[in-house]
Scaffold this motif. Structure first.
Motif, PDB file in Angstrom:
ATOM      1  N   HIS A  18       0.816  -1.208   0.000  1.00  0.00           N
ATOM      2  CA  HIS A  18       0.000   0.000   0.000  1.00  0.00           C
ATOM      3  C   HIS A  18       0.856   1.268   0.000  1.00  0.00           C
ATOM      4  CE1 HIS A  18      -3.887  -1.861  -0.047  1.00  0.00           C
ATOM      5  NE2 HIS A  18      -3.457  -2.732   0.859  1.00  0.00           N
ATOM      6  N   CYS A  19       2.041   1.208   0.586  1.00  0.00           N
ATOM      7  CA  CYS A  19       2.980   2.322   0.484  1.00  0.00           C
ATOM      8  C   CYS A  19       3.344   2.555  -0.984  1.00  0.00           C
ATOM      9  CB  CYS A  19       4.233   2.028   1.309  1.00  0.00           C
ATOM     10  SG  CYS A  19       5.551   3.240   1.120  1.00  0.00           S
ATOM     11  N   LEU A  20       3.634   1.482  -1.697  1.00  0.00           N
ATOM     12  CA  LEU A  20       3.992   1.587  -3.112  1.00  0.00           C
ATOM     13  C   LEU A  20       2.803   2.039  -3.949  1.00  0.00           C
ATOM     14  CD1 LEU A  20       6.160   1.293  -5.257  1.00  0.00           C
ATOM     15  CD2 LEU A  20       5.641  -1.169  -5.348  1.00  0.00           C
ATOM     16  N   ALA A  21       1.623   1.511  -3.677  1.00  0.00           N
ATOM     17  CA  ALA A  21       0.425   1.912  -4.424  1.00  0.00           C
ATOM     18  C   ALA A  21       0.133   3.399  -4.216  1.00  0.00           C
ATOM     19  CB  ALA A  21      -0.768   1.066  -3.995  1.00  0.00           C
ATOM     20  N   LYS A  22       0.254   3.870  -2.987  1.00  0.00           N
ATOM     21  CA  LYS A  22       0.018   5.288  -2.687  1.00  0.00           C
ATOM     22  C   LYS A  22       1.074   6.145  -3.360  1.00  0.00           C
ATOM     23  CE  LYS A  22      -0.721   8.515   1.152  1.00  0.00           C
ATOM     24  NZ  LYS A  22       0.026   9.595   0.548  1.00  0.00           N
ATOM     25  N   ASN A  23       2.310   5.695  -3.352  1.00  0.00           N
ATOM     26  CA  ASN A  23       3.381   6.407  -4.028  1.00  0.00           C
ATOM     27  C   ASN A  23       3.054   6.566  -5.516  1.00  0.00           C
ATOM     28  OD1 ASN A  23       6.383   7.295  -4.167  1.00  0.00           O
ATOM     29  ND2 ASN A  23       6.248   5.683  -5.696  1.00  0.00           N
TER      30      ASN A  23
ATOM     31  N   PRO B 117      17.867   3.428  -0.796  1.00  0.00           N
ATOM     32  CA  PRO B 117      16.591   3.209  -0.096  1.00  0.00           C
ATOM     33  C   PRO B 117      15.509   2.575  -0.995  1.00  0.00           C
ATOM     34  CG  PRO B 117      17.466   5.357   0.483  1.00  0.00           C
ATOM     35  CD  PRO B 117      18.316   4.829  -0.652  1.00  0.00           C
ATOM     36  N   ILE B 118      15.529   2.895  -2.284  1.00  0.00           N
ATOM     37  CA  ILE B 118      14.561   2.271  -3.198  1.00  0.00           C
ATOM     38  C   ILE B 118      14.961   0.831  -3.474  1.00  0.00           C
ATOM     39  CG2 ILE B 118      13.643   2.291  -5.557  1.00  0.00           C
ATOM     40  CD1 ILE B 118      13.451   5.312  -5.371  1.00  0.00           C
ATOM     41  N   GLN B 119      16.235   0.580  -3.628  1.00  0.00           N
ATOM     42  CA  GLN B 119      16.687  -0.806  -3.807  1.00  0.00           C
ATOM     43  C   GLN B 119      16.311  -1.640  -2.588  1.00  0.00           C
ATOM     44  OE1 GLN B 119      20.783  -1.338  -5.188  1.00  0.00           O
ATOM     45  NE2 GLN B 119      20.751   0.762  -5.954  1.00  0.00           N
ATOM     46  N   ASP B 120      16.526  -1.094  -1.402  1.00  0.00           N
ATOM     47  CA  ASP B 120      16.182  -1.808  -0.171  1.00  0.00           C
ATOM     48  C   ASP B 120      14.682  -2.064  -0.097  1.00  0.00           C
ATOM     49  OD1 ASP B 120      18.870  -1.668   0.491  1.00  0.00           O
ATOM     50  OD2 ASP B 120      18.609   0.003   1.901  1.00  0.00           O
ATOM     51  N   PHE B 121      13.883  -1.073  -0.491  1.00  0.00           N
ATOM     52  CA  PHE B 121      12.426  -1.234  -0.517  1.00  0.00           C
ATOM     53  C   PHE B 121      12.062  -2.391  -1.454  1.00  0.00           C
ATOM     54  CE2 PHE B 121       8.138  -0.600  -1.919  1.00  0.00           C
ATOM     55  CZ  PHE B 121       7.472  -0.071  -0.841  1.00  0.00           C
ATOM     56  N   GLY B 122      12.626  -2.393  -2.652  1.00  0.00           N
ATOM     57  CA  GLY B 122      12.327  -3.453  -3.617  1.00  0.00           C
ATOM     58  C   GLY B 122      12.726  -4.830  -3.121  1.00  0.00           C
TER      59      GLY B 122
ATOM     60  N   GLU C 222       8.963  -0.900   8.731  1.00  0.00           N
ATOM     61  CA  GLU C 222       8.837   0.491   9.164  1.00  0.00           C
ATOM     62  C   GLU C 222      10.062   1.308   8.768  1.00  0.00           C
ATOM     63  OE1 GLU C 222       8.032   0.176  13.351  1.00  0.00           O
ATOM     64  OE2 GLU C 222       5.875  -0.054  13.020  1.00  0.00           O
ATOM     65  N   ASP C 223      11.236   0.733   8.938  1.00  0.00           N
ATOM     66  CA  ASP C 223      12.476   1.431   8.601  1.00  0.00           C
ATOM     67  C   ASP C 223      12.576   1.678   7.099  1.00  0.00           C
ATOM     68  OD1 ASP C 223      15.272   2.391   9.138  1.00  0.00           O
ATOM     69  OD2 ASP C 223      15.738   0.634   7.889  1.00  0.00           O
ATOM     70  N   VAL C 224      12.298   0.665   6.297  1.00  0.00           N
ATOM     71  CA  VAL C 224      12.457   0.823   4.847  1.00  0.00           C
ATOM     72  C   VAL C 224      11.413   1.796   4.289  1.00  0.00           C
ATOM     73  CG1 VAL C 224      11.053  -1.047   3.830  1.00  0.00           C
ATOM     74  CG2 VAL C 224      13.264  -0.500   2.855  1.00  0.00           C
ATOM     75  N   VAL C 225      10.213   1.803   4.845  1.00  0.00           N
ATOM     76  CA  VAL C 225       9.182   2.755   4.410  1.00  0.00           C
ATOM     77  C   VAL C 225       9.612   4.184   4.772  1.00  0.00           C
ATOM     78  CG1 VAL C 225       6.823   3.558   4.862  1.00  0.00           C
ATOM     79  CG2 VAL C 225       7.250   1.141   4.367  1.00  0.00           C
ATOM     80  N   ALA C 226      10.152   4.373   5.950  1.00  0.00           N
ATOM     81  CA  ALA C 226      10.609   5.704   6.363  1.00  0.00           C
ATOM     82  C   ALA C 226      11.727   6.205   5.446  1.00  0.00           C
ATOM     83  CB  ALA C 226      11.077   5.678   7.818  1.00  0.00           C
ATOM     84  N   ARG C 227      12.682   5.343   5.147  1.00  0.00           N
ATOM     85  CA  ARG C 227      13.790   5.745   4.270  1.00  0.00           C
ATOM     86  C   ARG C 227      13.306   5.982   2.839  1.00  0.00           C
ATOM     87  NH1 ARG C 227      17.738   2.266   3.574  1.00  0.00           N
ATOM     88  NH2 ARG C 227      16.660   0.467   4.417  1.00  0.00           N
ATOM     89  N   PHE C 228      12.386   5.130   2.363  1.00  0.00           N
ATOM     90  CA  PHE C 228      11.799   5.275   1.024  1.00  0.00           C
ATOM     91  C   PHE C 228      11.104   6.633   0.897  1.00  0.00           C
ATOM     92  CE2 PHE C 228       8.044   4.727  -1.718  1.00  0.00           C
ATOM     93  CZ  PHE C 228       8.634   4.303  -2.898  1.00  0.00           C
ATOM     94  N   SER C 229      10.363   7.016   1.904  1.00  0.00           N
ATOM     95  CA  SER C 229       9.580   8.254   1.834  1.00  0.00           C
ATOM     96  C   SER C 229      10.464   9.499   1.786  1.00  0.00           C
ATOM     97  CB  SER C 229       8.607   8.344   3.007  1.00  0.00           C
ATOM     98  OG  SER C 229       9.305   8.512   4.215  1.00  0.00           O
ATOM     99  N   ARG C 230      11.721   9.378   2.175  1.00  0.00           N
ATOM    100  CA  ARG C 230      12.637  10.518   2.137  1.00  0.00           C
ATOM    101  C   ARG C 230      13.385  10.644   0.807  1.00  0.00           C
ATOM    102  NH1 ARG C 230      13.467   8.742   7.618  1.00  0.00           N
ATOM    103  NH2 ARG C 230      15.399   7.680   7.032  1.00  0.00           N
ATOM    104  N   VAL C 231      13.206   9.691  -0.083  1.00  0.00           N
ATOM    105  CA  VAL C 231      13.865   9.747  -1.393  1.00  0.00           C
ATOM    106  C   VAL C 231      13.162  10.807  -2.245  1.00  0.00           C
ATOM    107  CG1 VAL C 231      14.318   8.437  -3.517  1.00  0.00           C
ATOM    108  CG2 VAL C 231      14.622   7.339  -1.290  1.00  0.00           C
ATOM    109  N   ALA C 232      13.913  11.465  -3.081  1.00  0.00           N
ATOM    110  CA  ALA C 232      13.361  12.508  -3.952  1.00  0.00           C
ATOM    111  C   ALA C 232      12.183  11.972  -4.769  1.00  0.00           C
ATOM    112  CB  ALA C 232      14.440  13.031  -4.893  1.00  0.00           C
ATOM    113  N   ALA C 233      11.196  12.827  -4.941  1.00  0.00           N
ATOM    114  CA  ALA C 233       9.984  12.446  -5.683  1.00  0.00           C
ATOM    115  C   ALA C 233      10.314  11.991  -7.103  1.00  0.00           C
ATOM    116  CB  ALA C 233       8.991  13.596  -5.710  1.00  0.00           C
ATOM    117  N   THR C 234      11.319  12.569  -7.726  1.00  0.00           N
ATOM    118  CA  THR C 234      11.659  12.164  -9.095  1.00  0.00           C
ATOM    119  C   THR C 234      12.063  10.691  -9.148  1.00  0.00           C
ATOM    120  OG1 THR C 234      13.906  13.005  -8.767  1.00  0.00           O
ATOM    121  CG2 THR C 234      12.345  14.453  -9.903  1.00  0.00           C
ATOM    122  N   GLU C 235      12.809  10.240  -8.153  1.00  0.00           N
ATOM    123  CA  GLU C 235      13.236   8.835  -8.102  1.00  0.00           C
ATOM    124  C   GLU C 235      12.058   7.912  -7.783  1.00  0.00           C
ATOM    125  OE1 GLU C 235      16.069   7.614  -8.972  1.00  0.00           O
ATOM    126  OE2 GLU C 235      17.310   9.402  -9.059  1.00  0.00           O
TER     127      GLU C 235
END
Length: 127
Positions: free
Chosen positions: A10-15, A60-65, A99-112
């Motif tokens: 749902h984090c990814l879908a919302k993104n 952070p995106i690689q870790d999320f994936g 929780e950690d990976v979502v927090a780090r993902f959310s701080r990545v630039a919107a373009t990425e």
């Protein structure tokens, strides 16, 4: 275990919806909902497994994936294997990791994050 995976999903879908269907302060709710619902579990997993593409994203995106793929496998085990058992400590650790990976993902630039949304949602065609 399922809830941990679905938190990532749902984090990814919302993104995807936020970055593809929202323009400034204006949001078409039907378009946002369509973008949100467009994310497919299997496609997202297979796209996150594409190392040649994923390595181009920030860590952070690689870790999320990577965690998305891992947690989807665990969710399948939890939901479909009646003999599967998970230790509480392992589940708590996975919740903390999510929780950690979502927090780090959310701080990545919107373009990425937008590039990831395009990667997981849109069909890839060879030129």
């Amino acid at each position: 275990m399922s809830s941990s995976y679905y938190a990532l999903f749902h984090c990814l879908a919302k993104n995807c919806a936020d970055l593809l269907a929202r323009t400034g302060t204006h949001t078409s709710r039907p378009a946002w909902r369509q973008a949100y619902r467009a994310l497919q579990h299997g496609t997202a997993k297979s796209r996150c497994e594409q190392r040649d593409v994923m390595r181009r994203f920030p860590n952070p995106i690689q870790d999320f994936g990577n965690l998305f793929v891992e947690m989807q496998r665990k969710r399948h085990t939890a939901d479909y294997d009646p003999d599967a058992q998970f230790r509480k400590s392992d589940v708590v650790t996975d919740i903390d990791r999510v929780e950690d990976v979502v927090a780090r993902f959310s701080r990545v630039a919107a373009t990425e994050r937008r590039a990831l949304a395009i990667h997981v949602l849109l069909a890839q065609r060879k030129s």
